[in-house]
Design an enzyme around this catalytic site. Structure first.
Site, PDB file in Angstrom:
ATOM      1  N   ILE A  15       0.852  -1.204   0.000  1.00 48.61           N
ATOM      2  CA  ILE A  15       0.000   0.000   0.000  1.00 48.61           C
ATOM      3  C   ILE A  15       0.882   1.246   0.000  1.00 48.61           C
ATOM      4  O   ILE A  15       0.637   2.213  -0.736  1.00 48.61           O
ATOM      5  CB  ILE A  15      -0.964   0.012   1.208  1.00 48.61           C
ATOM      6  CG1 ILE A  15      -1.958  -1.137   1.101  1.00 48.61           C
ATOM      7  CG2 ILE A  15      -1.715   1.343   1.263  1.00 48.61           C
ATOM      8  CD1 ILE A  15      -2.942  -1.238   2.251  1.00 48.61           C
ATOM      9  N   ASP A  41       9.907   0.682   8.627  1.00 47.77           N
ATOM     10  CA  ASP A  41       9.564  -0.744   8.517  1.00 47.77           C
ATOM     11  C   ASP A  41      10.433  -1.508   9.500  1.00 47.77           C
ATOM     12  O   ASP A  41      11.282  -0.919  10.188  1.00 47.77           O
ATOM     13  CB  ASP A  41       9.690  -1.255   7.071  1.00 47.77           C
ATOM     14  CG  ASP A  41       8.642  -2.329   6.768  1.00 47.77           C
ATOM     15  OD1 ASP A  41       8.667  -3.385   7.430  1.00 47.77           O
ATOM     16  OD2 ASP A  41       7.781  -2.097   5.893  1.00 47.77           O
ATOM     17  N   ARG A  98      -7.983 -16.269  13.331  1.00 51.65           N
ATOM     18  CA  ARG A  98      -8.272 -14.824  13.308  1.00 51.65           C
ATOM     19  C   ARG A  98      -7.888 -14.182  14.652  1.00 51.65           C
ATOM     20  O   ARG A  98      -7.363 -13.081  14.706  1.00 51.65           O
ATOM     21  CB  ARG A  98      -9.776 -14.692  13.051  1.00 51.65           C
ATOM     22  CG  ARG A  98     -10.344 -13.301  13.096  1.00 51.65           C
ATOM     23  CD  ARG A  98     -11.841 -13.419  12.747  1.00 51.65           C
ATOM     24  NE  ARG A  98     -12.576 -12.259  13.189  1.00 51.65           N
ATOM     25  CZ  ARG A  98     -12.568 -11.091  12.571  1.00 51.65           C
ATOM     26  NH1 ARG A  98     -11.846 -10.932  11.494  1.00 51.65           N
ATOM     27  NH2 ARG A  98     -13.269 -10.084  13.031  1.00 51.65           N
ATOM     28  N   ASN A 105      -1.352  -8.320  16.279  1.00 56.33           N
ATOM     29  CA  ASN A 105      -1.434  -6.918  15.882  1.00 56.33           C
ATOM     30  C   ASN A 105      -1.707  -6.005  17.068  1.00 56.33           C
ATOM     31  O   ASN A 105      -1.305  -4.838  17.055  1.00 56.33           O
ATOM     32  CB  ASN A 105      -2.451  -6.746  14.754  1.00 56.33           C
ATOM     33  CG  ASN A 105      -1.836  -7.184  13.434  1.00 56.33           C
ATOM     34  OD1 ASN A 105      -0.824  -6.640  13.008  1.00 56.33           O
ATOM     35  ND2 ASN A 105      -2.393  -8.206  12.822  1.00 56.33           N
ATOM     36  N   ALA A 130      -3.846  -0.947   9.043  1.00 57.41           N
ATOM     37  CA  ALA A 130      -3.529  -2.343   9.364  1.00 57.41           C
ATOM     38  C   ALA A 130      -4.703  -2.982  10.113  1.00 57.41           C
ATOM     39  O   ALA A 130      -5.307  -2.361  10.991  1.00 57.41           O
ATOM     40  CB  ALA A 130      -2.275  -2.391  10.239  1.00 57.41           C
ATOM     41  N   ASN A 131      -5.007  -4.184   9.725  1.00 58.31           N
ATOM     42  CA  ASN A 131      -6.153  -4.875  10.320  1.00 58.31           C
ATOM     43  C   ASN A 131      -5.801  -5.594  11.610  1.00 58.31           C
ATOM     44  O   ASN A 131      -4.662  -6.007  11.774  1.00 58.31           O
ATOM     45  CB  ASN A 131      -6.706  -5.878   9.293  1.00 58.31           C
ATOM     46  CG  ASN A 131      -7.510  -5.167   8.231  1.00 58.31           C
ATOM     47  OD1 ASN A 131      -8.311  -4.300   8.556  1.00 58.31           O
ATOM     48  ND2 ASN A 131      -7.290  -5.529   6.971  1.00 58.31           N
ATOM     49  N   ASP A 159     -14.068   0.648   1.681  1.00 58.55           N
ATOM     50  CA  ASP A 159     -15.372  -0.013   1.551  1.00 58.55           C
ATOM     51  C   ASP A 159     -16.405   0.972   0.992  1.00 58.55           C
ATOM     52  O   ASP A 159     -17.224   0.633   0.138  1.00 58.55           O
ATOM     53  CB  ASP A 159     -15.832  -0.529   2.921  1.00 58.55           C
ATOM     54  CG  ASP A 159     -14.823  -1.494   3.515  1.00 58.55           C
ATOM     55  OD1 ASP A 159     -14.498  -2.483   2.853  1.00 58.55           O
ATOM     56  OD2 ASP A 159     -14.338  -1.239   4.637  1.00 58.55           O
ATOM     57  N   HIS A 204     -14.623  -3.214   9.771  1.00 60.09           N
ATOM     58  CA  HIS A 204     -14.048  -3.462   8.438  1.00 60.09           C
ATOM     59  C   HIS A 204     -13.830  -4.970   8.334  1.00 60.09           C
ATOM     60  O   HIS A 204     -12.723  -5.470   8.510  1.00 60.09           O
ATOM     61  CB  HIS A 204     -12.731  -2.699   8.290  1.00 60.09           C
ATOM     62  CG  HIS A 204     -11.972  -3.067   7.050  1.00 60.09           C
ATOM     63  ND1 HIS A 204     -12.435  -2.779   5.791  1.00 60.09           N
ATOM     64  CD2 HIS A 204     -10.801  -3.712   6.876  1.00 60.09           C
ATOM     65  CE1 HIS A 204     -11.578  -3.236   4.896  1.00 60.09           C
ATOM     66  NE2 HIS A 204     -10.576  -3.816   5.524  1.00 60.09           N
TER      67      HIS A 204
HETATM   68  P1  NAD Z   1       2.158  -5.583   3.191  1.00 61.20           P
HETATM   69  O1  NAD Z   1       2.286  -6.925   3.842  1.00 61.20           O
HETATM   70  O2  NAD Z   1       2.518  -5.430   1.768  1.00 61.20           O
HETATM   71  O3  NAD Z   1       3.006  -4.512   4.019  1.00 61.20           O
HETATM   72  C1  NAD Z   1       2.991  -4.462   5.410  1.00 61.20           C
HETATM   73  C2  NAD Z   1       4.340  -3.924   5.831  1.00 61.20           C
HETATM   74  O4  NAD Z   1       4.290  -3.689   7.239  1.00 61.20           O
HETATM   75  C3  NAD Z   1       5.507  -4.902   5.580  1.00 61.20           C
HETATM   76  O5  NAD Z   1       6.526  -4.234   4.852  1.00 61.20           O
HETATM   77  C4  NAD Z   1       5.958  -5.270   6.990  1.00 61.20           C
HETATM   78  O6  NAD Z   1       7.348  -5.535   7.063  1.00 61.20           O
HETATM   79  C5  NAD Z   1       5.578  -4.009   7.742  1.00 61.20           C
HETATM   80  N1  NAD Z   1       5.483  -4.169   9.200  1.00 61.20           N
HETATM   81  C6  NAD Z   1       5.104  -5.244   9.912  1.00 61.20           C
HETATM   82  N2  NAD Z   1       5.197  -4.990  11.226  1.00 61.20           N
HETATM   83  C7  NAD Z   1       5.639  -3.722  11.350  1.00 61.20           C
HETATM   84  C8  NAD Z   1       5.931  -2.899  12.455  1.00 61.20           C
HETATM   85  N3  NAD Z   1       5.806  -3.342  13.709  1.00 61.20           N
HETATM   86  N4  NAD Z   1       6.389  -1.652  12.230  1.00 61.20           N
HETATM   87  C9  NAD Z   1       6.525  -1.196  10.956  1.00 61.20           C
HETATM   88  N5  NAD Z   1       6.269  -1.935   9.862  1.00 61.20           N
HETATM   89  C10 NAD Z   1       5.823  -3.182  10.056  1.00 61.20           C
HETATM   90  O7  NAD Z   1       0.625  -5.150   3.459  1.00 61.20           O
HETATM   91  P2  NAD Z   1      -0.221  -4.045   2.695  1.00 61.20           P
HETATM   92  O8  NAD Z   1      -0.907  -4.661   1.541  1.00 61.20           O
HETATM   93  O9  NAD Z   1       0.586  -2.816   2.511  1.00 61.20           O
HETATM   94  O10 NAD Z   1      -1.364  -3.804   3.793  1.00 61.20           O
HETATM   95  C11 NAD Z   1      -1.061  -3.210   5.033  1.00 61.20           C
HETATM   96  C12 NAD Z   1      -2.176  -3.475   6.029  1.00 61.20           C
HETATM   97  O11 NAD Z   1      -3.372  -2.839   5.599  1.00 61.20           O
HETATM   98  C13 NAD Z   1      -2.552  -4.951   6.205  1.00 61.20           C
HETATM   99  O12 NAD Z   1      -2.792  -5.173   7.594  1.00 61.20           O
HETATM  100  C14 NAD Z   1      -3.851  -5.087   5.459  1.00 61.20           C
HETATM  101  O13 NAD Z   1      -4.649  -6.134   5.970  1.00 61.20           O
HETATM  102  C15 NAD Z   1      -4.471  -3.738   5.725  1.00 61.20           C
HETATM  103  N6  NAD Z   1      -5.508  -3.285   4.787  1.00 61.20           N
HETATM  104  C16 NAD Z   1      -6.557  -2.614   5.307  1.00 61.20           C
HETATM  105  C17 NAD Z   1      -7.517  -2.080   4.474  1.00 61.20           C
HETATM  106  C18 NAD Z   1      -8.675  -1.301   5.036  1.00 61.20           C
HETATM  107  O14 NAD Z   1      -9.575  -0.955   4.280  1.00 61.20           O
HETATM  108  N7  NAD Z   1      -8.715  -0.992   6.331  1.00 61.20           N
HETATM  109  C19 NAD Z   1      -7.422  -2.264   3.089  1.00 61.20           C
HETATM  110  C20 NAD Z   1      -6.309  -2.942   2.580  1.00 61.20           C
HETATM  111  C21 NAD Z   1      -5.340  -3.458   3.438  1.00 61.20           C
END
Ligand code: NAD
Length: 386
Positions: A15, A41, A98, A105, A130-131, A159, A204
């Site tokens: 993202i 990161d 889950r 998280n 993040a979820n 959404d 969500h």
């Molecule tokens: P991704 O896995 O591509 O990237 C997540 C990144 O977070 C990774 O680079 C990982 O190394 C890093 N990370 C993990 N723990 C960390 C920490 N403690 N500190 C800093 N960085 C850390 O995931 P993504 O596709 O970019 O999605 C990110 C989050 O967004 C996921 O949890 C996903 O489920 C959520 N999401 C939510 C929505 C929403 O509508 N709310 C929509 C899409 C994705």
């Protein structure tokens, strides 16, 4: 003016990769606001993060970007942050329950809350992506007790926008085929600005409640009810033909509600990767409606994950939930009291709220377990509602 300091956690993730150019081109905080970007990161992702930093440099973003720091040092990333975009989280692995994911998280959000409390600007504005996003907001609010709860929000705009995109697709197909049938001139295609009154309520997750009962379209110079353009009440989830007084999420064919709920899974199945471009765009819209000088105070009601404390909709207090809000000038928001829930929406929202309360209880239990295991003496004392 000093640049706006923005931290993005999960800076090497997918993202972030789509979001950084939107920020760097001035499309999020406004064209005249310079941004000092901090990408954080975890150490295993340090190489990927360095690659992102190289690409930012190579992209010659000069419009809104004052500087970029890519780091695995949390303190460096959060110091002085005025906006925090929390993408970093633990991904769901095969075989993982889950509830395990919520626990993992919650630990990350505890740390993010502590960093916000100690190092960020006292008025830092936060969007959690993040979820589980809403429950993560709750954990943040405990560990960043000085941060106003209204500053902590989560993304439900994706959404919301998915629902509007599907409505527009259906409405435009019908308007175009109607005009072809009666031989009239080509119709104007409706855009997102021609839709109002849409809302996502609740979590969500699959329990979310996409609600179109108050939607109107701007057609031929006036606002008209949704059913005058899309008369299919079953697809819209508005039919009262079933026992119990409604059919949100139920129907012989996939309803709009089901399609919105399953859209993330559909993208994942098709792309073999989760939604990133649309998520980044939704984050940009969420933040620009809330914080950019151009848009805040001028946007219509939108869905945001916010504190339920003091909400006028009758949703239980003490959690975060997607609700309709209006962003106001200067980076504030208010619940949109113009929205009222149908009995059917209320019934489905109650189920989503139960899920949010269960997630919260699970996250707290997992944190207590982890703290006990670590021999921590710090008790978890949720602060009272504001
Ligand atoms: P991704 O896995 O591509 O990237 C997540 C990144 O977070 C990774 O680079 C990982 O190394 C890093 N990370 C993990 N723990 C960390 C920490 N403690 N500190 C800093 N960085 C850390 O995931 P993504 O596709 O970019 O999605 C990110 C989050 O967004 C996921 O949890 C996903 O489920 C959520 N999401 C939510 C929505 C929403 O509508 N709310 C929509 C899409 C994705």
């Amino acid at each position: 003016m000093a640049p706006l300091r923005v931290v993005i956690t999960g800076g090497a993730g997918q993202i972030a990769y789509s979001l950084i150019p939107l920020i760097a081109r001035g499309l999020v905080f406004g064209p005249d606001v310079k941004v000092d970007l901090r990408l954080l990161d975890i150490p295993p992702a340090a190489n990927a993060l360095a690659g992102v930093a190289m690409e930012v440099q190579d992209s010659l973003f000069s419009t809104a970007l004052e500087g970029v720091l890519a780091t695995t040092n949390e303190v460096e990333a959060f110091t002085g942050a005025q906006v925090a975009i929390l993408l970093g989280g633990f991904p769901r692995r095969p075989g993982m329950e889950r509830w395990d994911l919520i626990g993992k998280n919650a630990g990350i959000m505890k740390r993010m809350g502590e960093l916000l409390e100690t190092y960020a600007s006292p008025n830092c504005k936060v969007v959690v992506v993040a979820n589980p996003a809403q429950t993560n907001c709750y954990i943040l609010s405990i560990y960043a007790p000085s941060l106003p709860r209204k500053n902590i929000t989560s993304l439900s705009r994706l959404d919301h926008d998915r629902m509007i995109g599907m409505l527009l697709h259906e409405a435009n197909s019908r308007l175009i085929s109607d005009s072809a049938a009666d031989g009239s001139e080509c119709v104007r295609r409706l855009t997102a600005a021609d839709v109002r009154g849409a809302c996502i309520w609740g979590n969500h997750s699959n329990s979310q409640v996409p609600d179109v009962s108050a939607v109107e379209f701007f057609v031929d110079g006036r606002w008209v009810p949704i059913e005058s353009v899309i008369p299919d009440r079953t697809w819209l989830g508005l039919s009262n033909s079933l026992p119990g007084g409604g059919n949100i999420g139920v129907g012989p064919e996939e309803s709009l509600v089901e399609a919105v709920r399953k859209r993330g899974a559909a993208v994942l199945a098709a792309r073999k990767l989760s939604s990133a471009m649309s998520a980044a765009n939704a984050i940009a819209e969420h933040l620009s409606d809330w914080l950019s000088p151009e848009k805040s105070g001028h946007s219509p009601a939108v869905s945001m994950g916010v504190t339920t404390d003091g909400n006028p909709f009758g949703v239980s207090e003490g959690i975060f939930s997607s609700l309709p809000v209006r962003c106001t000038i200067g980076g504030d928001w208010n619940y949109d009291e113009g929205f009222s829930m149908t009995d059917d929406v209320r019934r489905h929202l109650e189920a989503s709220v139960v899920e949010l309360e269960e997630e919260k209880a699970t996250a707290l239990k997992m944190l207590e377990k982890a703290e006990a295991a670590a021999g921590s003496v710090a008790g978890l004392v949720p602060r009272p509602s504001l």
